[in-house]
Design a protein around this motif. Sequence first.
Motif, PDB file in Angstrom:
ATOM      1  N   GLU A 236      48.535 -48.693 -29.875  1.00  0.00           N
ATOM      2  CA  GLU A 236      49.317 -48.034 -30.750  1.00  0.00           C
ATOM      3  C   GLU A 236      49.017 -47.794 -32.544  1.00  0.00           C
ATOM      4  O   GLU A 236      48.544 -48.741 -32.976  1.00  0.00           O
ATOM      5  N   ARG A 237      49.008 -46.710 -33.433  1.00  0.00           N
ATOM      6  CA  ARG A 237      49.451 -46.554 -34.442  1.00  0.00           C
ATOM      7  C   ARG A 237      50.813 -47.847 -35.256  1.00  0.00           C
ATOM      8  O   ARG A 237      51.348 -46.906 -34.383  1.00  0.00           O
ATOM      9  N   ALA A 238      50.669 -48.637 -35.433  1.00  0.00           N
ATOM     10  CA  ALA A 238      51.609 -49.071 -36.560  1.00  0.00           C
ATOM     11  C   ALA A 238      52.592 -47.526 -37.660  1.00  0.00           C
ATOM     12  O   ALA A 238      51.348 -47.313 -38.130  1.00  0.00           O
ATOM     13  N   LEU A 239      53.535 -47.857 -37.715  1.00  0.00           N
ATOM     14  CA  LEU A 239      54.170 -46.615 -38.422  1.00  0.00           C
ATOM     15  C   LEU A 239      53.984 -47.476 -40.178  1.00  0.00           C
ATOM     16  O   LEU A 239      53.813 -46.793 -41.012  1.00  0.00           O
ATOM     17  N   VAL A 240      54.332 -48.685 -40.371  1.00  0.00           N
ATOM     18  CA  VAL A 240      54.369 -49.197 -41.084  1.00  0.00           C
ATOM     19  C   VAL A 240      53.824 -51.333 -41.010  1.00  0.00           C
ATOM     20  O   VAL A 240      54.258 -51.048 -40.415  1.00  0.00           O
TER      21      VAL A 240
END
Length: 297
Positions: free
Chosen positions: A85-89
Amino acid sequence: ATSTQWGGSSFGSRSLFSSGLPVFHSSRSGEGGCAHTVAMAPQEDEPTSSDFDTMGVVVTEREELGGKTAIADRAFEPGQRVFRERALVIATVPTNLARVRAYADLPDASRKELRDTFWSEAPAVRCAATAACRSDASDGDSAAEVLEALRAEGYKELELDEVGAVIRVWNLNAYSNALAPVACKVAHSCAPNISIRVDAQAGSIEATACCAIKKGDPLGSWYFQDTGLWWMGGDVRRAIFEKERGFLCCCSRCREPDACRAVPCCACGDGEAVPDGSPSASSSAQTWRCSQCGRAS
């Protein structure tokens, strides 16, 4: 929610599971310099939305694990990717100041999603993960000191309660210096079935099966940097988990007889006596049973 399985694991909603938001990196221009945050647009050698896949994971309420927990929605073989998944921050350094600064540099919508999505309630017991939020904290990186430093940098809108909540979000949910909504639902386990890797450059978090996983199995990773702790008895592990992260581990290993504490049986001399695995029992209250003669004491 209970205090049974705290950590960057069991709490939050699924609102970001399919988020198309870009990952934000916070970086610092030299020691003590101001941070800046940039949205990382995918490059040719960076992952795009098609590279991220969390379809093999569902989140369900598991009371014995403390709340909402990531569960395998299909079987996985050892070495197979479970999700990416893509990290939010992502913050560049593991300090409360850098992490709150990274949060403060997010767009308003992302800041709200971070506060609403990730678990931030303080554990019932005092623990290292939330110590910086206490009113008597003064280690140079406490919530009050972070707020003072950031206001001096121009973040005038921040309030102490918000800073404290964000510190708890990071310290109870982050892997390395990254926050991501699926990974935060992965419970701690003393017998982990996945390993998690953070790729800060790509802005991604990836979980790989380290053993066979059946559909319906809770996903569990080892939270702690100290791998020597893995070899310790359940009583020691649970005491350290509670002190560091404020939770009482109820993973499958902690519920089973504790082989790490085996001693020779004083009755038959041939077998080994091991304590039962009840995580709620004190060491003195546990039953020890011989694997050879079956004697209990």
